[in-house]
Scaffold this active site. Structure first.
Site, mmCIF file in Angstrom:
data_model
loop_
_atom_site.group_PDB
_atom_site.id
_atom_site.type_symbol
_atom_site.label_atom_id
_atom_site.label_comp_id
_atom_site.label_asym_id
_atom_site.label_seq_id
_atom_site.Cartn_x
_atom_site.Cartn_y
_atom_site.Cartn_z
ATOM 1 N N GLU A 80 -41.916 4.802 -9.829
ATOM 2 C CA GLU A 80 -40.948 5.069 -8.761
ATOM 3 C C GLU A 80 -41.344 4.344 -7.477
ATOM 4 O O GLU A 80 -42.459 4.474 -7.006
ATOM 5 C CB GLU A 80 -40.840 6.579 -8.508
ATOM 6 C CG GLU A 80 -40.405 7.388 -9.725
ATOM 7 C CD GLU A 80 -38.951 7.130 -10.146
ATOM 8 O OE1 GLU A 80 -38.218 6.435 -9.406
ATOM 9 O OE2 GLU A 80 -38.558 7.626 -11.223
ATOM 10 N N CYS A 143 -39.237 16.484 -8.025
ATOM 11 C CA CYS A 143 -40.148 15.335 -8.066
ATOM 12 C C CYS A 143 -40.002 14.488 -6.811
ATOM 13 O O CYS A 143 -40.993 14.038 -6.225
ATOM 14 C CB CYS A 143 -39.855 14.458 -9.289
ATOM 15 S SG CYS A 143 -40.329 15.238 -10.822
ATOM 16 N N HIS A 165 -42.516 8.747 -13.455
ATOM 17 C CA HIS A 165 -41.739 9.610 -14.348
ATOM 18 C C HIS A 165 -42.061 9.253 -15.798
ATOM 19 O O HIS A 165 -42.128 8.073 -16.149
ATOM 20 C CB HIS A 165 -40.237 9.431 -14.096
ATOM 21 C CG HIS A 165 -39.664 10.480 -13.198
ATOM 22 N ND1 HIS A 165 -38.975 10.180 -12.043
ATOM 23 C CD2 HIS A 165 -39.670 11.842 -13.293
ATOM 24 C CE1 HIS A 165 -38.589 11.322 -11.467
ATOM 25 N NE2 HIS A 165 -38.994 12.326 -12.192
HETATM 26 N N1 PCA Z 1 -39.418 16.679 -13.484
HETATM 27 C C1 PCA Z 1 -38.488 17.112 -12.473
HETATM 28 C C2 PCA Z 1 -39.211 18.185 -11.701
HETATM 29 C C3 PCA Z 1 -40.367 18.571 -12.538
HETATM 30 C C4 PCA Z 1 -40.488 17.514 -13.547
HETATM 31 O O1 PCA Z 1 -41.406 17.395 -14.345
HETATM 32 C C5 PCA Z 1 -37.906 15.976 -11.634
HETATM 33 O O2 PCA Z 1 -37.742 14.865 -12.160
HETATM 34 O O3 PCA Z 1 -37.591 16.184 -10.458
#
Ligand code: PCA
Length: 205
Positions: A80, A143, A165
């Protein structure tokens, strides 16, 4: 020795496990030569995640924080680039909260970029044969809030931060069979590669 703080999230929604936490634990167990890795689990809570981050950073005083999150719709590792000053969700967090276009902080910038060399991290992971891409949206769920808070902290102290992610992992319980998954070992390899690469580049300065 460089100090790395690796975070993953607790389970949320219908998932009985969160791939980000499973990967964080495995990376910590396997380790990376020349770095000291601490792990902390973050709550899937818009209101509690900031304090959890501040406490973890205070406790470990890391040079580098690598935050992991599960992305149930993704078929590859996503590095990200940006965090936005916005919270919005049609799905509740673990406190049942669903923000509707709320700023995270009305006094701070609309976005922050990672202060890590994201393109060279992407290339290094590709070279390990793991599917990866750079993403320009971390979403607007928990996140993104964690990432925004971490990048804001980087403005006040000497710390590097990136959010990653991760897909669901192969064999992850309570996951429907039509969902994309990735072998756990590939995700662990990707995170070990990020740690090695940032640590190497850090020492060059
Ligand atoms: N993914 C979520 C929140 C917790 C997680 O593991 C997200 O992409 O915001």
């Amino acid at each position: 020795m460089a100090k790395i703080l690796l975070t993953g999230f607790e389970p949320y929604l219908d998932y009985s496990e969160n791939s980000s936490w499973v990967v964080a634990e495995k990376v910590a167990t396997r380790g990376v030569v020349g770095v000291d890795i601490a792990i902390e689990q973050m709550p899937v809570s818009f209101s509690r995640v900031r304090v959890a981050l501040l406490e973890a950073v205070k406790k470990h005083a890391p040079d580098i924080i690598i935050m992991l999150g599960q992305s149930g719709a993704s078929d590859r590792v996503k590095l990200e680039r940006v965090a936005l000053n916005m919270m919005d969700s049609r799905l509740p967090d673990n406190d049942g909260y669903m923000p509707n276009e709320e700023p995270i902080n009305i006094e701070t910038p609309i976005a922050f970029f990672t202060n890590t060399p994201i393109k060279s991290l992407c290339t290094a992971i590709e070279e390990q044969g793991v599917s990866v891409k750079i993403s320009n949206s971390c979403g607007l769920y928990v996140c993104n809030r964690l990432y925004y808070e971490a990048l804001m902290l980087c403005k006040e102290c000497h710390m590097k931060a990136i959010f990653v992610h991760l897909p669901l992992y192969e064999g992850q319980p309570s996951v429907k069979s039509n969902k994309s998954t990735m072998p756990l070992d590939d995700m662990v390899k990707a995170i070990q590669t990020i740690i090695k690469k940032i640590n190497e580049e850090d020492r060059e300065f």
